[in-house]
Design a protein around this motif. Structure first.
Motif, PDB file in Angstrom:
ATOM      1  N   ALA A   1       0.836  -1.215   0.000  1.00 47.36           N
ATOM      2  CA  ALA A   1       0.000   0.000   0.000  1.00 47.36           C
ATOM      3  C   ALA A   1       0.862   1.253   0.000  1.00 47.36           C
ATOM      4  CB  ALA A   1      -0.927  -0.013   1.208  1.00 47.36           C
TER       5      ALA A   1
ATOM      6  N   GLU B   1       1.699   3.047  -3.317  1.00 48.49           N
ATOM      7  CA  GLU B   1       0.683   3.807  -4.049  1.00 48.49           C
ATOM      8  C   GLU B   1       0.994   5.302  -3.997  1.00 48.49           C
ATOM      9  OE1 GLU B   1      -1.879   2.850  -5.847  1.00 48.49           O
ATOM     10  OE2 GLU B   1      -1.484   0.711  -5.561  1.00 48.49           O
TER      11      GLU B   1
ATOM     12  N   VAL C   1      -0.089   8.096  -0.961  1.00 50.76           N
ATOM     13  CA  VAL C   1      -0.297   7.481   0.349  1.00 50.76           C
ATOM     14  C   VAL C   1       0.568   8.191   1.388  1.00 50.76           C
ATOM     15  CG1 VAL C   1       0.036   5.383   1.703  1.00 50.76           C
ATOM     16  CG2 VAL C   1      -0.944   5.241  -0.582  1.00 50.76           C
ATOM     17  N   ASP C   2      -0.032   8.451   2.544  1.00 44.97           N
ATOM     18  CA  ASP C   2       0.702   9.092   3.642  1.00 44.97           C
ATOM     19  C   ASP C   2       1.582   8.031   4.297  1.00 44.97           C
ATOM     20  OD1 ASP C   2       1.661  10.341   5.885  1.00 44.97           O
ATOM     21  OD2 ASP C   2      -0.257  11.258   6.435  1.00 44.97           O
ATOM     22  N   ARG C   3       2.862   8.039   3.985  1.00 47.18           N
ATOM     23  CA  ARG C   3       3.759   7.001   4.483  1.00 47.18           C
ATOM     24  C   ARG C   3       3.939   7.064   5.997  1.00 47.18           C
ATOM     25  NH1 ARG C   3       8.702   5.434   0.413  1.00 47.18           N
ATOM     26  NH2 ARG C   3       7.411   4.863  -1.392  1.00 47.18           N
TER      27      ARG C   3
ATOM     28  N   VAL D   1       1.224   4.979   7.412  1.00 49.47           N
ATOM     29  CA  VAL D   1       1.506   3.565   7.185  1.00 49.47           C
ATOM     30  C   VAL D   1       2.611   3.088   8.132  1.00 49.47           C
ATOM     31  CG1 VAL D   1       2.324   1.852   5.511  1.00 49.47           C
ATOM     32  CG2 VAL D   1       0.790   3.680   4.773  1.00 49.47           C
TER      33      VAL D   1
END
Length: 570
Positions: free
Chosen positions: A97, A100, A103-105, A108
């Motif tokens: 994910a 992508e 995306v707010d790493r 994550v």
């Protein structure tokens, strides 16, 4: 004869009574104990065998208890390992994910931190009776450790020489340990001697070739040549750094056009017609080139035409170039108009040499116990395997720690390790390009030396060079793909560990079932040796009781004979 000294009848009756009483006592003992042989005097051989087997059966019963304890330990370890596999699956999904766009790493990464904490909690909790098969405490990396066995009692054996042994099932904690406190090297930890992805070199499969020099041009429109019109140009074939090539002065005029196209009007209207005219001129003048090249274009293209080297000039180069275009066209054509020959090529490949590049990823260290192997073949040379070890790294870089920190370092080490193969490894920025040594193999194009670099292996084999707890996708230490590969490797190792534990579970279950059947079999066998037949004992006991009564009456009658004799004397 009747005697007052000896009562033969009483003696006989008494002997019978004694025999019956002894038999009756024995049968009463069998009836009370249920055993035909209860003491050694009953049958020394059978009593010895039965006593030994009863003792062994008690040991087998203890083995069954131990198997239950072992099964509980294995079940606990398996449950923990299966849970770790699930956590690693979730971990991989989060890493995917993170690739992508948008995306707010950071978010994550928070999830990844919680998953790692969960994995550590599972490892700490997977303990039964104070023993944890998922956690070790070796001060050495597990790779450097010898076997770390723990065992589960599996059977009690008596051999033909009457020697006894207790058999066990061994479990090597090196294969089940998720976390090794001290030296590291558990499934969820880095391998100290791992070289990771070898700075991006692992997985290399370069099999590079080249092809003939060729160029494409934009077709800028048709022309109708008169007898006075001409387009002259110089065509240089197979010139390069290692060859001068051949230069040909060629002319397109009305005669050449009509000869090539079978016309009489001197007209070139399309790009395919221009190809035909050029091909005819090349053949007529012995030029080692073709106008029917189609690596960039189609033969039917209306907008482009292409020329290429035939590589038959005798020179080592493989190139083609148009220069010195002179157009003597009458009429309203623009000055210098030459169908597109006067312009620079739209696309150009000249003097191609086989080359392939890899990207350097992460710095790594070649430990004294690590080695990297790779195969190289250049041109007609033999396929050869070369080795990179600590000594090669330090000798090449002038270091003592085996550290390779950049693309330039890795290129230098690969070049030094494969010296003699004529392989060139050249770093530029973060890239390493492989090619043949052109001073040895100057031929370009289709005749150029093929370059193969691949089958990159390491000892120890690939393992993550980071702990699960060190995964941080918000930093640039490693790429997400590197983390993905490492976590996937951890998952495979965890699955393999779970598989081994599952096999042990099955074996313990089978052994426990066998121990129960063996115990029952021993009980049955001992029973056949020493148990009394209660039907027979009951029948015999009744008969002996009757015999006893008769013997008593006989003794009484025999004693009564003396009284009869006394009456005669009265």
């Amino acid at each position: 004869m009747t005697s007052i000294h000896t009562n033969l009848g009483a003696i006989a009756a008494l002997q019978t009574l004694r025999s019956v009483a002894a038999n009756l006592t024995a049968n009463q003992q069998q009836a009370a104990s249920g055993l035909r042989i209860s003491v050694a005097s009953d049958n020394a051989a059978y009593w010895s065998i039965s006593t030994t087997m009863r003792s062994d059966n008690m040991a087998i019963s203890a083995v069954s208890d131990a198997l239950g304890l072992g099964a509980a330990k294995i079940d606990t370890a398996y449950a923990g390992t299966a849970a770790i596999v699930e956590v690693l699956g979730e971990f991989k999904a989060k890493l995917v994910a993170a690739k992508e766009q948008g995306v707010d790493r950071a978010k994550v990464q928070e999830e990844l931190a919680h998953l790692n904490a969960q994995a550590e909690s599972i490892v700490q909790s997977a303990s039964f009776s104070g023993e944890n098969l998922l956690k070790t405490k070796s001060t050495l990396p597990l790779l450097e450790e010898g076997p770390m066995p723990t065992s589960v009692v599996s059977s009690f054996v008596r051999d033909a020489n009457s020697n006894v042994q207790v058999k066990t099932m061994d479990i090597d904690l090196k294969h089940s340990s998720m976390l090794n406190e001290g030296g590291g090297g558990g499934i969820l930890q880095k391998q100290i001697h791992s070289v990771g992805d070898i700075g991006g070199f692992r997985g290399t499969g370069v099999n590079s070739v080249a092809h003939q020099g060729h160029e494409s041009y934009r077709f800028t429109g048709g022309v109708e040549l008169t007898a006075a019109d001409s387009i002259t140009f110089t065509l240089t074939v197979d010139a390069g750094d290692y060859s001068a090539g051949n230069a040909y002065t060629l002319t397109i005029d009305k005669a050449a056009v009509d000869t090539a196209l079978g016309t009489t009007d001197g007209k070139i209207a399309t790009a395919p017609q221009l190809r035909t005219v050029l091909e005819s001129i090349f053949v007529a003048n012995g030029v080692p080139a073709t106008a029917m090249e189609r690596m960039f274009t189609s033969l039917t293209s209306t907008t482009e035409f292409e020329i290429g080297s035939l590589e038959t000039s005798g020179h080592v180069g493989s190139s083609i170039a148009i220069s010195n275009v002179i157009s003597n066209l009458s009429g309203s054509y623009p000055a210098g108009f030459a169908l597109g020959l006067e312009n620079a090529p739209a696309d150009k490949h000249d003097n191609m040499y086989p080359k392939a590049a890899i990207s350097f990823t992460t710095a790594f260290t070649v430990s004294p116990l690590a080695e990297v192997y790779f195969d190289v073949q250049v041109g007609s040379g033999a396929m050869t395997t070369y080795t990179i070890n600590r000594a090669v790294v330090d000798a090449t870089l002038g270091t003592v720690d085996g550290y390779i920190g950049s693309a330039a370092d890795l290129a230098a080490v690969i070049g030094q390790a494969s010296i003699g193969s004529n392989l060139m490894a050249v770093a530029s920025g973060n890239s390493i390009t492989f090619s043949a040594d052109q001073t040895v193999y100057p031929e370009a194009g289709n005749r150029a030396a093929r370059v193969y670099v691949g089958n990159v292996q390491s000892n120890p084999p690939y393992a993550p060079d980071f702990d699960l707890a060190e995964v941080d996708i918000t930093q640039d230490v490693r790429t997400v793909d590197q983390y993905l590969r490492g976590v996937d490797h951890m998952e495979k190792m965890a699955i393999s560990s779970a598989s081994r534990l599952g096999a042990l579970q099955t074996r313990i279950e089978m052994q426990a079932e066998f121990a129960e059947k063996l115990s029952d079999s021993i009980d049955s066998g001992v029973g056949r040796l020493v148990d009394a037949d209660m039907n027979e004992v009951s029948t015999r006991l009744k008969a002996l009781q009757t015999q006893q009564q008769i013997a008593v009456q006989s003794l009484s009658i025999a004693n009564g004979n003396s009284e009869t004799l006394m009456q005669l004397f009265r």
